[in-house]
Enzyme design. Structure first.
Site, PDB file in Angstrom:
ATOM      1  N   ARG A   1     -43.628  15.689 -33.901  1.00  0.00           N
ATOM      2  CA  ARG A   1     -43.935  14.345 -33.379  1.00  0.00           C
ATOM      3  C   ARG A   1     -44.179  14.370 -31.875  1.00  0.00           C
ATOM      4  O   ARG A   1     -45.073  13.689 -31.376  1.00  0.00           O
ATOM      5  CB  ARG A   1     -42.829  13.351 -33.716  1.00  0.00           C
ATOM      6  CG  ARG A   1     -42.735  13.022 -35.203  1.00  0.00           C
ATOM      7  CD  ARG A   1     -41.575  12.118 -35.492  1.00  0.00           C
ATOM      8  NE  ARG A   1     -40.335  12.778 -35.058  1.00  0.00           N
ATOM      9  CZ  ARG A   1     -39.228  12.149 -34.706  1.00  0.00           C
ATOM     10  NH1 ARG A   1     -39.173  10.829 -34.727  1.00  0.00           N
ATOM     11  NH2 ARG A   1     -38.149  12.812 -34.347  1.00  0.00           N
TER      12      ARG A   1
ATOM     13  N   ASN B   1     -41.591  10.132 -38.774  1.00  0.00           N
ATOM     14  CA  ASN B   1     -41.175  10.916 -39.930  1.00  0.00           C
ATOM     15  C   ASN B   1     -40.991  10.005 -41.128  1.00  0.00           C
ATOM     16  O   ASN B   1     -40.571   8.853 -40.986  1.00  0.00           O
ATOM     17  CB  ASN B   1     -39.838  11.616 -39.649  1.00  0.00           C
ATOM     18  CG  ASN B   1     -39.965  12.781 -38.699  1.00  0.00           C
ATOM     19  OD1 ASN B   1     -41.041  13.322 -38.495  1.00  0.00           O
ATOM     20  ND2 ASN B   1     -38.847  13.170 -38.107  1.00  0.00           N
TER      21      ASN B   1
END
Length: 90
Positions: free
Chosen positions: A18, A36
């Site tokens: 990320r 996520n």
């Protein structure tokens, strides 16, 4: 200007993916978000110029040697005109 919804699976959680995506988005001057999912996948929406989006997508797995994308789906979605930044969502 385009906006893409991207869903990736593979080794994309617990490897800094990320944060790599956020840095890549900033590098290409893109806006949007990444987060996520409970099933181990990562989803994101990315918005910007067409060429920048294509380069972003081509370089998503270039972060660390730990990142491995096994599957990636890309769908065009509606632009959000008022969006001005990129962020990591929980």
């Amino acid at each position: 200007m385009l906006r893409k919804y991207i869903l990736v699976s593979g080794r994309v959680q617990g490897v800094g993916f990320r944060y790599h995506i956020m840095n890549l988005a900033l590098e290409y001057h893109l806006t949007g978000w990444v987060r996520n999912l409970n099933n181990g996948a990562v989803e994101m929406e990315i918005q910007g110029e067409s060429d920048a989006l294509e380069q972003f997508i081509q370089n998503m797995d270039s972060g660390t040697h730990w990142i491995r994308i096994d599957h990636c789906s890309v769908t065009e979605v509606s632009i959000i005109l008022e969006e001005t930044a990129f962020r990591i969502r929980s």
